[in-house]
Design a protein around this motif. Sequence first.
Motif, short mmCIF file in Angstrom:
data_model
loop_
_atom_site.label_atom_id
_atom_site.label_comp_id
_atom_site.label_asym_id
_atom_site.label_seq_id
_atom_site.Cartn_x
_atom_site.Cartn_y
_atom_site.Cartn_z
N ARG A 221 16.65 11.47 33.18
CA ARG A 221 15.74 12.26 33.58
C ARG A 221 14.49 12.87 32.32
O ARG A 221 13.85 13.62 32.72
CB ARG A 221 16.17 13.05 34.97
CG ARG A 221 16.62 11.91 35.96
CD ARG A 221 16.98 13.53 37.65
NE ARG A 221 18.54 14.68 37.03
CZ ARG A 221 19.39 13.64 37.43
NH1 ARG A 221 19.36 12.38 37.93
NH2 ARG A 221 20.49 13.99 37.05
N ALA B 217 21.06 13.13 33.75
CA ALA B 217 20.10 14.23 33.50
C ALA B 217 19.44 13.90 32.21
O ALA B 217 18.65 14.15 31.68
CB ALA B 217 21.72 14.97 33.57
N SER C 117 27.17 11.96 35.41
CA SER C 117 26.06 12.94 35.72
C SER C 117 25.05 13.28 34.47
O SER C 117 24.18 13.52 34.23
CB SER C 117 26.70 14.26 36.69
OG SER C 117 27.00 14.96 35.97
N ASP D 77 19.00 19.96 34.90
CA ASP D 77 19.91 18.60 33.97
C ASP D 77 19.38 19.15 32.12
O ASP D 77 19.96 18.84 31.95
CB ASP D 77 18.37 17.59 34.31
CG ASP D 77 18.43 17.16 35.06
OD1 ASP D 77 20.14 17.05 36.04
OD2 ASP D 77 18.06 16.45 35.98
#
Lengths: 129, 296
Positions: free
Chosen positions: A25, A22, A18, B132
């Motif tokens: 992105r 991240a 994950s 994020d």
Amino acid sequence: MAADPEPSAADRPDPERSLAGARDRLAAGQRALLAALVAGATAPDGFDPERLRVQARSLTLKRTRVAAAHHPWLAEALGPDHAVLFARYAHAHPLTAGRSGHADAESFEAYLRDTGAMPKRPRRLFRRR
Amino acid sequence: MSGAPNSDPHGPVSPESPALPALGHGIGWRPAIDLTVERLPGVDFVEVVAEGIDPGRLPESLRVLRGRGVPVVPHGVSLSLGGAGRPDPARLARLAACAEALDAPLVSEHIAFTRAGDLDAGHLLPVPRTKDALAVVAENIRIARDHLPVPLALENVAPLFAWPDDELTEGEFLHELADRTGVSLLLDVANLHTARVNTGADPYATLDRLPLERLAYVHVAGGIERDGVWHDTHTHPVPAPVLDLLTDLARRAPLPGVLLERDGDYPPDADLAAELAAIRTAVDRGRNASGGGRGR
């Protein structure tokens, strides 16, 4: 109903995976914005275009000041043309990751020579080089 | 203020916080004003841009200051800890070498990105305040701290624009980062003012959310407003709204250090001394208003 204290491996989020997602992105968003700011790409959706123009100008001016600090004689010899010529150079040559201010200033000199805009270097100064 | 109603803003910091040294008042050391900085009265510590020095060959002026016992804090500008990639080990090693060469009590950097893919901004850009980004920046901070011999303090930057993706306020983002990593804060009150003018963020609301017990030191700087945009130039005098923010901050918490950043169009020494004095007055006003007068 009690929660399953030990979810199966397939259900458990993989923190490394994950985090990698991240990073991907974030990288895409930052690259798209920076390309708009320094490499003439179309601005990503949702940003205030006028503010991005202000930011882009500010980045070019910062880069101009750094180059001028490396070659003060050049900035002096060109006078007001320095900023104009540097902006033209910067537009055609976006700063690449990790490139030093010194390397950028050298590359600007090469651009001036190639385009016939290089002023004569005063002899007295910086004889050591 | 945030926190429990009975919390004492001058009380002991939480035990997991790193021991932060008392720095006092200072100014950014720059080669162009090295003698001025050596001569200015009331300079308890200085900061040096880490990328601007060779740790193996320190400028004479910094050696003079160190000889007098003046702490020198290396301030990095190119780690890109807010970038999507892992921090560059070579840049971290260089910052660590600066800290060691200067026997620095801590180092500082920014919550910003300066590179993305093959492109370099050559300057500090704001990070989108998303979940994020929180995960990535927190991990980058952990990596950085593993490579540094002294505590790391991170600074809020001066934004000219806002990301449309923002999910958290700046206060929430900084709070969460500090919570996840235990990193110290270098709070730039001029950058809070910049965010107010350029993005509409209420600086007092940001202060409400920040873990001020993690404050390592504070930056103060001047700038100028053009066409409704605040430019954090570091070449103009410190304006009243920035000093007011400093006073409010000093009312809320003890300030271990307060440093003036000036990066060009240097005024006469007397003007710089007057600006340092105005900063002291602003801090004292806040400290007195807090009813304490404890701390620095």
